[in-house]
Structures are given as structure tokens and as C-alpha cells.
Design a protein around this motif. Structure first.
Motif, PDB file in Angstrom:
ATOM      1  N   SER A  51      -3.957   4.385   7.224  1.00 54.53           N
ATOM      2  CA  SER A  51      -4.031   4.335   5.872  1.00 54.53           C
ATOM      3  C   SER A  51      -4.599   5.747   5.309  1.00 54.53           C
ATOM      4  N   SER A  85      -3.703  -6.739  -1.185  1.00 55.09           N
ATOM      5  CA  SER A  85      -4.226  -5.804  -0.328  1.00 55.09           C
ATOM      6  C   SER A  85      -5.779  -6.020   0.214  1.00 55.09           C
ATOM      7  N   GLY A 142       1.545  -6.207   0.055  1.00 56.14           N
ATOM      8  CA  GLY A 142       0.113  -5.969  -0.076  1.00 56.14           C
ATOM      9  C   GLY A 142      -0.314  -6.528   0.925  1.00 56.14           C
ATOM     10  N   GLY A 145       0.153  -4.985   4.003  1.00 52.55           N
ATOM     11  CA  GLY A 145      -0.723  -3.534   3.944  1.00 52.55           C
ATOM     12  C   GLY A 145      -2.125  -3.887   4.420  1.00 52.55           C
ATOM     13  N   GLY A 146      -2.547  -4.743   3.927  1.00 56.08           N
ATOM     14  CA  GLY A 146      -4.116  -5.387   4.340  1.00 56.08           C
ATOM     15  C   GLY A 146      -4.403  -5.656   5.496  1.00 56.08           C
ATOM     16  N   PRO A 151       2.560  -1.966   5.014  1.00 59.73           N
ATOM     17  CA  PRO A 151       3.243  -2.913   3.679  1.00 59.73           C
ATOM     18  C   PRO A 151       4.631  -2.781   3.645  1.00 59.73           C
ATOM     19  N   THR A 180      -1.521   0.948  -1.925  1.00 60.37           N
ATOM     20  CA  THR A 180      -1.922   0.127  -0.682  1.00 60.37           C
ATOM     21  C   THR A 180      -2.875   0.499  -0.005  1.00 60.37           C
ATOM     22  N   ARG A 184      -6.898  -0.626   0.209  1.00 59.73           N
ATOM     23  CA  ARG A 184      -7.970  -1.198   1.511  1.00 59.73           C
ATOM     24  C   ARG A 184      -8.836  -0.179   1.925  1.00 59.73           C
TER      25      ARG A 184
END
Length: 255
Positions: A51, A85, A142, A145-146, A151, A180, A184
Motif C-alpha cells: 500500500s 477498505s 475495497g 484491498g483491505g 483491490p 484504497t 487502509r
């Protein structure tokens, strides 16, 4: 993290970056999939590193291309991405503590899905999908992605089916991935903070990403785009199946 583990992790990041540059996707899936499969580090740790790397790349690339974004569709999709997310991060922390094997199986499953989705060339629609569909895809993306820091699969597949110019699609996806990653990362910062090891690893990885992006642009593989796509597909499916096998094996030992 030992020097050997960090070196292997940087090699994995380099491979993911190269694939991302020549195929247009794959950084998060390859890095998180391989690092988890090789047991280099935990999913939450490497998802946060990915990320942070994505945020840096987006901060450099996106500002010059904001005029390509369809804000009506982007805002609707982000309405689904942002809250899910956070839900994904909460679920990730719960699964990592309570059922690591289930988390690993889910990760493998989504990578296999990603490989199959990208191996198939989606047919372009003649008419844009409804805003409800963009919200729904945003929510699913999302969540992915989380949970896993990637994502991409649902939203990329959906966007590439729309009757939009490639520049619009690419920059819309870049914006969504950046949001995203920011969501996060921000949630982690305000709830738990970012460990020093995460920041150090990300700082070391950023030059690696920059170097291999330039190398991929200057020295692309001497194969056709179709062959490269097949190689990527096979690699992702092998990674995903390996993770799923390992998780099932672990769950078998538990019982």
C-alpha cells in the motif's frame, strides 16, 4: 527481518514490479502471493508495504492526468471502496489472529480468480454499466484491498469492459488503487500506527520499484504480448493454488 529474508523480499518486489510494468497489473498479487507462499512475512505486513509503495507511485503519476478521470463514475465507485477498505482491514486482523489458514486460502482463491480473469480478454460493452454496478464493484474491490492489499481484479475487469478510452480507464484505476491504499494505511496509522520495520522495508523497496520500472520500460521481454499474458496467468494461478494447498494442509493438521 533478516538480511536474507529482506533480500528475497526485494527480489519478489522487483519481479512484481517488472510484471506490473510490462503487463499493466500484478504488483500486489505477485508480491503478496509469493511472499506469503514463501513464508517471508505475514499478510498484514506485506499488504501494508504494498500500500505504501502504491501511494508513492500514485503521487508521482496521477496529478498530471486528473483531466482523464470521469468523476461521476469515479466518485460512485469510491463510495463503495472507501468504507469496505476499512471493513477489509478489520477482517484481515481478525482472520490473521483467529484463522491464519482461512486467510491464506482466501488469498490463494482471489489470486487464482485474478489470473483467470486477466487471461480472458473481456468483451467491451457498447453501453456503460449502471452507477449501481460501479458502487457494487467498488465495495467488493475495497474489501479485497483491505483484506489483501490488492483491490485490482474486480474493478479492473469491470472497467475494461466499459466503452471508455484507455487513458480514462488507466487513470481511473490508478485513482481507485491510490484511494484504497490511502484508506487502509490511514486506518492502520490512527488505530495501531505503522511499525518501524514496515516503514524501513517500504523505504528500501521504493528505489527497487523505481529501478525495475525503468528496466522493464527499457528492456521489455522478447515475447509477444499474448505470450506475456499467458506467462503471467500461469504464474498467478500457480501462486494461488500453492497458497490454497498450503492452507488446506495446515487446516488438516489442525484437525
Amino acid at each position: 527481518m533478516s538480511f536474507l529474508t529482506l533480500s528475497v523480499l526485494l527480489l519478489v518486489i522487483a519481479i512484481g514490479t517488472y510484471f506490473q510494468t510490462v503487463t499493466g497489473f500484478g504488483l500486489a498479487m505477485i508480491v503478496i502471493g509469493l511472499s506469503s507462499g514463501l513464508e517471508l512475512t505475514s499478510v498484514p505486513f506485506i499488504a501494508t508495504v504494498v500500500s505504501l509503495i502504491s501511494l508513492v507511485n500514485s503521487a508521482i503519476a496521477l496529478p498530471r492526468h486528473l483531466h482523464h478521470i470521469d468523476w461521476r463514475i469515479a466518485n460512485t465507485t469510491l463510495l463503495g471502496i472507501v468504507p469496505s477498505s476499512v471493513i477489509g482491514v478489520v477482517l484481515l486482523n481478525f482472520l490473521n489472529a483467529q484463522a491464519a489458514s482461512i486467510l491464506e486460502f482466501l488469498l490463494g482463491l482471489i489470486i487464482v480468480y485474478s489470473g483467470i480473469s486477466f487471461a480472458l480478454r473481456p468483451k467491451q460493452r457498447t453501453k456503460e454499466s449502471s452507477l449501481k454496478s460501479f458502487f457494487g464493484i467498488g465495495f467488493i474491490s475495497g474489501l479485497c484491498g483491505g483484506l489483501f492489499g490488492m483491490p485490482g481484479p474486480p474493478v479492473i475487469f469491470h472497467m475494461y469492459r466499459q466503452p471508455m478510452e484507455m487513458a480514462v480507464i488507466r487513470n481511473m484505476l490508478l485513482l481507485m488503487f491510490a484511494c484504497t491504499a490511502f484508506t487502509r494505511t490511514f486506518y492502520e496509522v490512527i488505530t495501531e500506527g505503522l511499525p518501524t520495520e514496515t516503514l524501513v522495508t517500504s523505504a528500501i523497496a521504493i528505489p527497487c520499484v523505481a529501478i525495475f520500472t525503468l528496466l522493464a520500460q527499457r528492456f521489455p521481454p522478447p515475447v509477444s504480448p499474448t505470450t506475456m499474458r499467458r506467462i503471467t496467468f500461469i504464474s498467478l494461478v500457480i501462486i494461488g493454488l500453492g497458497l490454497m494447498y498450503g492452507s488446506v494442509k495446515s487446516m488438516t493438521f489442525m484437525f
